[in-house]
Design a protein around this motif. Sequence first.
Motif, mmCIF file in Angstrom:
data_model
loop_
_atom_site.group_PDB
_atom_site.id
_atom_site.type_symbol
_atom_site.label_atom_id
_atom_site.label_comp_id
_atom_site.label_asym_id
_atom_site.label_seq_id
_atom_site.Cartn_x
_atom_site.Cartn_y
_atom_site.Cartn_z
ATOM 1 N N LEU A 7 -27.333 -59.698 -45.454
ATOM 2 C CA LEU A 7 -27.962 -58.546 -44.803
ATOM 3 C C LEU A 7 -29.459 -58.757 -44.924
ATOM 4 N N GLY A 8 -30.119 -59.007 -43.789
ATOM 5 C CA GLY A 8 -31.486 -59.510 -43.829
ATOM 6 C C GLY A 8 -32.535 -58.487 -43.440
ATOM 7 N N GLY A 9 -33.689 -59.017 -43.060
ATOM 8 C CA GLY A 9 -34.820 -58.174 -42.703
ATOM 9 C C GLY A 9 -36.007 -58.381 -43.622
ATOM 10 N N ARG A 30 -27.332 -60.822 -40.746
ATOM 11 C CA ARG A 30 -27.256 -59.621 -39.916
ATOM 12 C C ARG A 30 -28.528 -58.808 -40.086
ATOM 13 N N LEU A 31 -29.111 -58.408 -38.970
ATOM 14 C CA LEU A 31 -30.355 -57.634 -38.978
ATOM 15 C C LEU A 31 -30.109 -56.275 -38.348
ATOM 16 N N ALA A 32 -30.868 -55.276 -38.827
ATOM 17 C CA ALA A 32 -30.745 -53.949 -38.224
ATOM 18 C C ALA A 32 -31.302 -53.955 -36.808
ATOM 19 N N GLY A 33 -32.310 -54.792 -36.565
ATOM 20 C CA GLY A 33 -32.886 -54.891 -35.225
ATOM 21 C C GLY A 33 -33.985 -53.883 -34.956
ATOM 22 N N THR A 47 -27.447 -58.916 -34.545
ATOM 23 C CA THR A 47 -28.284 -57.724 -34.709
ATOM 24 C C THR A 47 -27.470 -56.463 -34.472
ATOM 25 N N GLY A 48 -27.748 -55.439 -35.297
ATOM 26 C CA GLY A 48 -27.125 -54.133 -35.098
ATOM 27 C C GLY A 48 -26.287 -53.719 -36.294
ATOM 28 N N GLY A 49 -26.135 -52.404 -36.450
ATOM 29 C CA GLY A 49 -25.389 -51.869 -37.586
ATOM 30 C C GLY A 49 -23.886 -52.120 -37.451
ATOM 31 N N PHE A 50 -23.183 -51.818 -38.535
ATOM 32 C CA PHE A 50 -21.733 -52.046 -38.595
ATOM 33 C C PHE A 50 -20.955 -50.739 -38.422
ATOM 34 N N PHE A 75 -36.947 -50.956 -49.814
ATOM 35 C CA PHE A 75 -36.933 -49.539 -49.438
ATOM 36 C C PHE A 75 -35.844 -49.211 -48.423
ATOM 37 N N ALA A 76 -34.973 -50.138 -48.133
ATOM 38 C CA ALA A 76 -33.777 -49.811 -47.342
ATOM 39 C C ALA A 76 -32.856 -49.030 -48.290
ATOM 40 N N ALA A 77 -32.736 -47.726 -48.068
ATOM 41 C CA ALA A 77 -32.104 -46.856 -49.071
ATOM 42 C C ALA A 77 -30.582 -46.810 -48.956
ATOM 43 N N GLN A 78 -30.049 -47.019 -47.753
ATOM 44 C CA GLN A 78 -28.602 -46.836 -47.554
ATOM 45 C C GLN A 78 -27.806 -48.130 -47.657
ATOM 46 N N MET A 79 -28.387 -49.199 -47.100
ATOM 47 C CA MET A 79 -27.596 -50.420 -46.937
ATOM 48 C C MET A 79 -27.076 -50.994 -48.256
ATOM 49 N N PRO A 80 -27.854 -50.970 -49.354
ATOM 50 C CA PRO A 80 -27.300 -51.509 -50.612
ATOM 51 C C PRO A 80 -26.029 -50.786 -51.048
ATOM 52 N N TRP A 81 -25.990 -49.466 -50.816
ATOM 53 C CA TRP A 81 -24.816 -48.688 -51.237
ATOM 54 C C TRP A 81 -23.640 -48.958 -50.317
ATOM 55 N N GLN A 82 -23.946 -49.095 -49.021
ATOM 56 C CA GLN A 82 -22.868 -49.428 -48.076
ATOM 57 C C GLN A 82 -22.339 -50.834 -48.367
ATOM 58 N N ALA A 83 -23.243 -51.741 -48.741
ATOM 59 C CA ALA A 83 -22.827 -53.111 -49.074
ATOM 60 C C ALA A 83 -21.907 -53.105 -50.291
ATOM 61 N N THR A 191 -48.886 -46.259 -50.455
ATOM 62 C CA THR A 191 -48.036 -47.417 -50.176
ATOM 63 C C THR A 191 -46.711 -47.325 -50.920
ATOM 64 N N LYS A 192 -45.707 -47.974 -50.336
ATOM 65 C CA LYS A 192 -44.447 -48.158 -51.057
ATOM 66 C C LYS A 192 -44.611 -49.341 -52.002
ATOM 67 N N ASN A 193 -43.923 -49.306 -53.136
ATOM 68 C CA ASN A 193 -44.012 -50.455 -54.045
ATOM 69 C C ASN A 193 -43.023 -51.540 -53.598
HETATM 70 P P1 NAP Z 1 -31.242 -48.298 -44.475
HETATM 71 O O1 NAP Z 1 -31.680 -46.886 -44.572
HETATM 72 O O2 NAP Z 1 -30.730 -48.924 -45.708
HETATM 73 O O3 NAP Z 1 -30.110 -48.467 -43.361
HETATM 74 C C1 NAP Z 1 -29.896 -47.537 -42.310
HETATM 75 C C2 NAP Z 1 -28.827 -48.094 -41.395
HETATM 76 O O4 NAP Z 1 -29.343 -49.214 -40.677
HETATM 77 C C3 NAP Z 1 -27.613 -48.607 -42.142
HETATM 78 O O5 NAP Z 1 -26.726 -47.561 -42.411
HETATM 79 C C4 NAP Z 1 -27.088 -49.659 -41.183
HETATM 80 O O6 NAP Z 1 -26.343 -49.061 -40.115
HETATM 81 C C5 NAP Z 1 -28.336 -50.223 -40.569
HETATM 82 N N1 NAP Z 1 -28.824 -51.425 -41.248
HETATM 83 C C6 NAP Z 1 -29.766 -51.523 -42.221
HETATM 84 N N2 NAP Z 1 -29.978 -52.792 -42.557
HETATM 85 C C7 NAP Z 1 -29.159 -53.532 -41.778
HETATM 86 C C8 NAP Z 1 -28.920 -54.933 -41.648
HETATM 87 N N3 NAP Z 1 -29.597 -55.844 -42.377
HETATM 88 N N4 NAP Z 1 -27.998 -55.338 -40.752
HETATM 89 C C9 NAP Z 1 -27.328 -54.433 -39.990
HETATM 90 N N5 NAP Z 1 -27.509 -53.116 -40.063
HETATM 91 C C10 NAP Z 1 -28.420 -52.655 -40.943
HETATM 92 O O7 NAP Z 1 -32.425 -49.218 -43.924
HETATM 93 P P2 NAP Z 1 -33.782 -48.863 -43.143
HETATM 94 O O8 NAP Z 1 -34.787 -48.350 -44.117
HETATM 95 O O9 NAP Z 1 -33.421 -48.041 -41.932
HETATM 96 O O10 NAP Z 1 -34.246 -50.313 -42.738
HETATM 97 C C11 NAP Z 1 -33.590 -51.023 -41.686
HETATM 98 C C12 NAP Z 1 -33.856 -52.500 -41.849
HETATM 99 O O11 NAP Z 1 -35.252 -52.724 -41.826
HETATM 100 C C13 NAP Z 1 -33.319 -53.065 -43.157
HETATM 101 O O12 NAP Z 1 -32.471 -54.153 -42.852
HETATM 102 C C14 NAP Z 1 -34.527 -53.527 -43.933
HETATM 103 O O13 NAP Z 1 -34.354 -54.796 -44.526
HETATM 104 C C15 NAP Z 1 -35.638 -53.568 -42.881
HETATM 105 N N6 NAP Z 1 -36.919 -53.072 -43.430
HETATM 106 C C16 NAP Z 1 -36.984 -51.826 -43.973
HETATM 107 C C17 NAP Z 1 -38.188 -51.394 -44.508
HETATM 108 C C18 NAP Z 1 -38.317 -50.039 -45.149
HETATM 109 O O14 NAP Z 1 -39.416 -49.711 -45.672
HETATM 110 N N7 NAP Z 1 -37.276 -49.219 -45.180
HETATM 111 C C19 NAP Z 1 -39.318 -52.231 -44.469
HETATM 112 C C20 NAP Z 1 -39.206 -53.490 -43.896
HETATM 113 C C21 NAP Z 1 -37.999 -53.908 -43.373
HETATM 114 P P3 NAP Z 1 -24.726 -49.051 -40.095
HETATM 115 O O15 NAP Z 1 -24.304 -47.942 -41.010
HETATM 116 O O16 NAP Z 1 -24.416 -48.765 -38.661
HETATM 117 O O17 NAP Z 1 -24.231 -50.375 -40.550
#
Ligand code: NAP
Length: 240
Positions: A7-9, A30-33, A47-50, A75-83, A191-193
Amino acid sequence: MSKLLILGGTSEARALARALAAAGQGGEVRLAGRVPQAAPYALPTRTGGFGGAAGLAAYLRAGGFTALLDATHPFAAQMPWQAAEAATRAGLPRAHLKRAPWAPAPGDDWRDCSDLARAAAALPPGARAFLATGAGSVAAFAGRRDCALHLRAMVAPPDLPAHITLHLGQPGTEAEERALFQRLSLTHLVTKNSGGPARDKLTAARRLGLPVLMIARPPLPEGQSFADVASALAWVAALP
Ligand code: NAP
């Protein structure tokens, strides 16, 4: 041979994919996109959620994956728990790759905030703050119309309030950050840490004597967690 779903990004996910591809290891990223990618990953990428943990578990089973590595942003708050839940459902090993947080250096004036909302509340009336917090942070600061706010983001957020000025793009060097902060007559940096290389803004803030509202990371589920790519690679190499 194991088949890893990453699970990237993050730059760490990109480096891990490069190392695995070089070693002839099977896997997929896999990227959120949310943001356009500057360059392709070295492993096949989708690319895209699951669709939540259940969707991810089904994808792991259907794809014949043998392990899951969460290398999303700290700071991706949900994905670690879903993983974590998905790996348990699919009966697979799972680990997290999260770069180490920044630590204050002598002379830094950091004020810890547990989340974006508390950082927004901690700004004094009339503050002129730089928000290095990304596009997703607008809502938290939308009510602070008494402040002049400057937001840096990779993509333009929709419906930006008039008291928030957008700075589209990447962080600069320390000299560039310092010049920007001076030009904007800032009183605070928020800033976020996140950790990692983009800490020039912190050095710039220290040199200018700016207080930093430092937002703490969201919690991670229990389990194996690595701070560097080499440790994650060693974990992959030891997988059955
Ligand atoms: P999140 O709150 O953990 O995730 C929200 C939803 O986005 C998840 O429930 C999942 O949808 C989908 N998702 C997240 N990461 C995914 C991945 N790698 N592949 C496929 N689906 C993914 O994350 P977020 O804060 O919205 O961030 C989204 C992405 O941006 C992350 O992958 C993260 O690495 C990147 N990012 C985040 C930040 C930040 O500050 N939050 C900064 C830089 C980059 P489904 O339930 O549909 O699977």
